[in-house]
Design a protein around this motif. Structure first.
Motif, short mmCIF file in Angstrom:
data_model
loop_
_atom_site.label_atom_id
_atom_site.label_comp_id
_atom_site.label_asym_id
_atom_site.label_seq_id
_atom_site.Cartn_x
_atom_site.Cartn_y
_atom_site.Cartn_z
N GLU A 137 -65.29 99.85 -23.66
CA GLU A 137 -64.17 100.40 -23.84
C GLU A 137 -63.62 101.19 -22.77
O GLU A 137 -62.41 100.82 -22.20
CB GLU A 137 -64.15 101.40 -24.94
CG GLU A 137 -62.69 102.04 -25.06
CD GLU A 137 -61.64 101.35 -25.58
OE1 GLU A 137 -61.86 100.23 -26.16
OE2 GLU A 137 -60.38 101.42 -25.17
N LEU A 138 -64.43 101.76 -21.74
CA LEU A 138 -63.93 102.37 -20.59
C LEU A 138 -63.49 101.32 -19.69
O LEU A 138 -62.46 101.08 -19.06
CB LEU A 138 -65.17 103.02 -19.90
CG LEU A 138 -64.96 103.71 -18.60
CD1 LEU A 138 -63.84 104.88 -18.58
CD2 LEU A 138 -66.23 104.39 -18.08
N LEU A 139 -64.26 99.97 -19.52
CA LEU A 139 -64.14 99.12 -18.75
C LEU A 139 -62.72 98.23 -19.32
O LEU A 139 -62.07 97.76 -18.39
CB LEU A 139 -65.27 97.97 -18.96
CG LEU A 139 -66.67 98.38 -18.01
CD1 LEU A 139 -67.66 97.34 -18.38
CD2 LEU A 139 -66.23 98.28 -16.51
N ARG A 140 -62.48 98.25 -20.31
CA ARG A 140 -61.23 97.59 -21.21
C ARG A 140 -60.18 98.28 -20.48
O ARG A 140 -59.29 97.55 -20.12
CB ARG A 140 -61.59 97.60 -22.56
CG ARG A 140 -60.18 96.85 -23.15
CD ARG A 140 -60.61 96.66 -24.67
NE ARG A 140 -60.17 98.05 -25.53
CZ ARG A 140 -58.87 98.16 -26.03
NH1 ARG A 140 -57.84 97.54 -25.79
NH2 ARG A 140 -58.40 99.47 -26.50
N GLN A 141 -60.43 99.61 -20.72
CA GLN A 141 -59.10 100.41 -20.08
C GLN A 141 -58.82 100.50 -18.76
O GLN A 141 -57.74 100.14 -18.23
CB GLN A 141 -59.26 101.94 -20.61
CG GLN A 141 -59.31 101.91 -22.15
CD GLN A 141 -59.29 103.47 -22.67
OE1 GLN A 141 -58.77 104.28 -21.84
NE2 GLN A 141 -59.83 103.85 -23.91
N TRP A 142 -60.01 100.19 -18.14
CA TRP A 142 -59.91 100.19 -16.59
C TRP A 142 -59.26 98.73 -16.22
O TRP A 142 -58.46 98.53 -15.29
CB TRP A 142 -61.25 100.43 -15.94
CG TRP A 142 -61.50 99.82 -14.44
CD1 TRP A 142 -61.10 100.48 -13.38
CD2 TRP A 142 -62.04 98.55 -14.22
NE1 TRP A 142 -61.56 99.69 -12.34
CE2 TRP A 142 -62.12 98.55 -12.93
CE3 TRP A 142 -62.66 97.49 -15.28
CZ2 TRP A 142 -62.45 97.55 -12.07
CZ3 TRP A 142 -63.13 96.61 -14.56
CH2 TRP A 142 -63.07 96.61 -13.06
N SER A 143 -59.86 97.72 -16.71
CA SER A 143 -59.27 96.34 -16.71
C SER A 143 -58.00 95.86 -16.84
O SER A 143 -57.28 95.13 -16.57
CB SER A 143 -60.34 95.34 -16.86
OG SER A 143 -60.44 95.40 -18.34
N THR A 144 -57.50 96.62 -18.00
CA THR A 144 -56.25 96.18 -18.58
C THR A 144 -55.07 96.47 -17.85
O THR A 144 -54.92 97.62 -17.36
CB THR A 144 -56.03 96.77 -20.01
OG1 THR A 144 -57.12 96.74 -20.91
CG2 THR A 144 -54.71 96.42 -20.55
N ASP A 145 -54.42 95.58 -17.53
CA ASP A 145 -53.27 95.78 -16.49
C ASP A 145 -53.66 96.43 -15.10
O ASP A 145 -52.87 96.94 -14.43
CB ASP A 145 -52.15 96.74 -17.22
CG ASP A 145 -50.76 95.95 -17.03
OD1 ASP A 145 -50.70 94.68 -16.81
OD2 ASP A 145 -49.83 96.56 -17.02
N HIS A 146 -54.99 96.41 -14.76
CA HIS A 146 -55.33 96.58 -13.35
C HIS A 146 -54.36 96.06 -12.28
O HIS A 146 -54.63 94.69 -12.28
CB HIS A 146 -56.79 96.48 -13.15
CG HIS A 146 -57.27 97.10 -12.15
ND1 HIS A 146 -56.80 96.98 -10.81
CD2 HIS A 146 -58.28 98.22 -11.98
CE1 HIS A 146 -57.52 97.82 -9.83
NE2 HIS A 146 -58.48 98.38 -10.66
N PRO A 147 -53.62 96.58 -11.66
CA PRO A 147 -52.73 96.05 -10.60
C PRO A 147 -53.45 95.20 -9.68
O PRO A 147 -53.03 94.31 -9.20
CB PRO A 147 -52.14 97.18 -9.84
CG PRO A 147 -52.88 98.28 -10.19
CD PRO A 147 -53.70 98.27 -11.51
N GLU A 148 -54.73 95.55 -9.22
CA GLU A 148 -55.34 94.61 -8.15
C GLU A 148 -55.94 93.55 -8.83
O GLU A 148 -56.08 92.62 -7.95
CB GLU A 148 -56.48 95.69 -7.79
CG GLU A 148 -57.00 94.92 -6.28
CD GLU A 148 -58.10 95.70 -5.55
OE1 GLU A 148 -58.04 97.01 -5.90
OE2 GLU A 148 -59.35 95.30 -4.98
N PHE A 149 -56.12 93.20 -9.99
CA PHE A 149 -56.83 92.14 -10.57
C PHE A 149 -55.90 91.45 -11.63
O PHE A 149 -56.52 90.94 -12.61
CB PHE A 149 -58.14 92.86 -11.23
CG PHE A 149 -59.02 93.52 -10.33
CD1 PHE A 149 -59.32 93.20 -9.04
CD2 PHE A 149 -59.65 94.81 -10.76
CE1 PHE A 149 -59.90 94.16 -8.09
CE2 PHE A 149 -60.36 95.31 -10.02
CZ PHE A 149 -60.90 95.01 -8.64
N GLN A 150 -54.84 91.30 -11.39
CA GLN A 150 -53.91 90.66 -12.25
C GLN A 150 -53.72 89.07 -11.85
O GLN A 150 -53.42 88.31 -12.54
CB GLN A 150 -52.40 91.24 -12.58
CG GLN A 150 -52.67 92.41 -13.34
CD GLN A 150 -53.02 92.43 -14.53
OE1 GLN A 150 -52.59 91.51 -15.59
NE2 GLN A 150 -54.22 92.89 -14.85
#
Lengths: 99, 557
Positions: free
Chosen positions: B147-160
């Protein structure tokens, strides 16, 4: 001798419904393959494709599909087009259910 | 289970509002398809062979009864009454219409679900061990970190706009049920000297260039995990091959540069990412972890289970194949097979979804899991409730006793639905399951995992099937290659091709010959198919498949 041109139909998915559509000779999009226009001339096929691609508010992913002309209308040369014209094999859904 | 915060709710609502407008602009003609396509993919909407397909994320495969009920509602209201559970613990709807999709997304948001980042070149749904929080062999529940990874990765500006899609899987146990070695990043929760940390693997993946993940770090402490994972993705984001989509996945980057160089680059990038994290992620992790506290297990007698086990052979067969040891006394993990013989692997009707939701609420602490093997799990059931649960499952076609057996087949949608497929998968799975059910030898065969993909992209995980089947188009005819010896667990390995492929109608007889060779050669019922294959190699199976002219046919292939 140049290779003989394989007859084509213009096909796509409908923008709103997403289902398979074919271009008929009167420029309507039709749902049934047997109502599609079969094109036997390469130059005409390219023109029909260009015109169909311009109808972006109706169709998505327009392309030419190889067909064999028969008395019952165009018959797909490849099994992928057969599945598109029929529907999935695990449920009676898609074109086969539309009748 | 994790509940959305106000921030999550507002975020999903805003994304849905934006997507509704994007759909309207596409329909009005203000957006071209080229402009619209990346937007719809970011929201899980594909255009497939016969229709649109909406892929909904089920983070780490966990959902509650209300969420499953809502999935049933979507199936009934906007689809054709069923949904398809996938090998990445998602659900796919095969028949939505474009105008309805914004309403479907709003309905999902009502129960804290969405379809964000289920497609596109982003970090996808984070998957996890489907027995998380329940398994007896677990070091720690992997879902808080997922879940932590999900929150971190959701809409992560560097990784879109990554070079390609990126998939992360997490397991909390040494026994890997999450296929972490076939993910871009695989994370294993480990304990060293009483401290919880994470073993990080990188560069696994299936598809056209299958690779087994390599260990990047044996132990990353809790406080370093997010900056470390960010460093990995960041290194690949710059280094990954954007010139060729077939070489863009991190497995190729790791292969080309070598794991040691990648490790060095990650270490140097980590020094920067670590400095940018201020500890808020640790506070957040604690908040998340608190929401995954185990339910209050009850201490009750299990005589009802024992009596039913003795008296009812059908119940006994189901418990023998579908139950797994639970960490709490008197409890079991119960798998609900979505592989009824002859049915589509992974499909559930709206009615079946509601039955499972109801069972979870009544008997299972309101928890359900979706497995990457396309089944459903009741993770916490008291054994005394199992006879009743089984009776209800049976009444709804959900009591198939075949988990881990030859008919528990993974199959991708294949050319029955998928626009990328080169052949069909589902009918092959249906025929194999039907045939071995007729033969009544499934139990005798024991553990044997068949995995079928309808194209080289390998959504059906065929490379890691004990028997893998890959559907291809050979000169306009469906043709199926068979691989043997694949393994999706902690002892992961890629299957080896048997030789020339088979036309569709010859696949079932070929599988029968392979199984026959196994039965002839195994040292006893306790030696599994995979063990026999590892002991003997390909030769006896090749002989069974192709006969004495094996060599000739192989050379001709």
């Amino acid at each position: 001798m140049p290779k003989a041109f394989t007859p084509k139909v213009v096909t796509a998915n409908a923008l709103l419904e997403g289902d398979v559509i074919y271009l008929a000779s009167d420029d309507r999009w039709v749902r049934r393959l047997d109502e599609a226009e079969i094109i036997t001339d390469e130059a005409i096929a390219q023109l029909r494709l260009l015109d169909a691609q311009a109808r972006a508010s109706e169709a998505v992913g327009v392309y030419l599909a190889d067909m064999a002309p028969t008395e019952d209308g165009p018959q797909p040369k490849h099994f992928r087009e057969e599945f598109r014209a029929t529907g999935p094999s695990n449920y009676h859904h898609g074109k086969q259910a539309a009748g | 289970m994790y509940s959305y915060t106000e921030f999550d709710t507002a975020f999903v609502a805003e994304r849905n509002r934006q997507f509704r407008q994007q759909v309207e602009r596409r329909i009005s003609g203000a957006l071209t398809e080229d402009e619209f396509k990346p937007l719809r993919l970011m929201n899980g909407l594909y255009l497939q062979l016969h229709a649109y397909m909406l892929r909904v994320a089920i983070p780490y495969g966990t959902l509650n009864g209300a969420q499953m009920d809502q999935l049933a509602l979507l199936a009934e209201k906007w689809d054709k009454g069923y949904g398809h559970f996938t090998t990445r613990q998602n659900i796919q709807y095969n028949w939505p219409e474009l105008r309805d999709v914004p309403d479907m997304l709003d309905a999902l948001a009502e129960v804290g679900m969405h379809a964000i980042q289920t497609s596109g070149n982003t970090i996808r749904n984070v998957t996890a061990d489907h027995f998380a929080g329940a398994a007896a062999d677990e070091v720690a529940d992997p879902r808080p970190v997922a879940e932590l990874l999900r929150q971190w990765s959701t809409d992560h500006p560097e990784f879109q706009f990554l070079p390609r899609k990126f998939k992360i899987a997490v397991t909390g146990a040494e026994n890997d049920r999450a296929v972490i070695k076939a993910h871009d990043i695989g994370i294993q929760v480990v304990e060293h000297g009483g401290e919880i940390g994470y073993r990080v693997l990188v560069g696994g993946g299936l598809g056209r260039t299958p690779m087994i993940g390599k260990e990047l770090a044996p132990f990353v402490p809790q406080e370093d995990l997010l900056p470390y994972v960010e460093a990995v993705v960041s290194v690949w984001n710059l280094l990954g091959r954007r010139d060729n989509k077939y070489k863009a996945r991190i497995k190729i980057t790791v292969h080309e540069h070598g794991i040691d160089e990648i490790r060095e680059r990650v270490a140097s990038r980590f020094a920067e990412t670590k400095a940018a994290f201020n500890g808020a992620d640790l506070a957040l992790f604690d908040e998340i972890a608190a929401q995954f506290a185990p339910p209050a297990f009850r201490n009750a007698p299990t005589e009802a289970f024992d009596a039913a086990y003795e008296a009812d052979p059908v119940f006994r067969a189901w418990t023998d194949s579908n139950l797994t040891a639970h960490k709490a006394g008197g409890y079991a993990i119960a798998q609900i097979s979505l592989k009824a013989h002859g049915e589509t692997p992974g499909d559930a009707t709206a009615e079946q979804m509601r039955v499972m939701a109801d069972l979870a609420r009544r008997f299972g602490h309101d928890e359900l899991r979706i497995t990457h093997e396309q089944n459903v799990v009741l993770p916490h059931v008291h054994k005394s409730d199992l006879p009743q649960i089984h009776k209800i499952l049976k009444a709804h076609g959900l009591a198939t006793a075949n988990i881990g057996m030859i008919s528990d087949i993974i199959a991708c949608p294949g050319m029955d639905y998928c626009a990328l497929a080169t052949a069909r998968s589902i009918p092959i799975a249906q025929e194999i399951a039907t045939r071995f059910d007729e033969l009544k030898i499934e139990n005798e065969i024991g553990e044997l995992k068949i995995k079928i993909s309808g194209c080289i992209n390998a959504c059906g995980h065929h490379h890691v099937g004990h028997i893998g089947i890959l559907g291809l188009d050979r000169a306009g005819v469906e043709n199926y290659q068979i691989t043997l010896g694949g393994d999706a667990t902690e002892t992961a390995s890629l299957g080896e091709r048997t030789g020339p492929g088979f036309p569709a109608e010859e696949v079932v007889p070929a599988i029968e010959r392979i199984v026959g060779a196994y039965m002839d050669h195994r040292e006893g019922p306790e030696e599994s198919f995979l063990q026999t294959y590892r002991r003997l190699g390909m030769a006896p199976f090749k002989l069974a498949l192709y006969g004495e002219d094996t060599g000739k046919r192989s050379r001709a292939a």
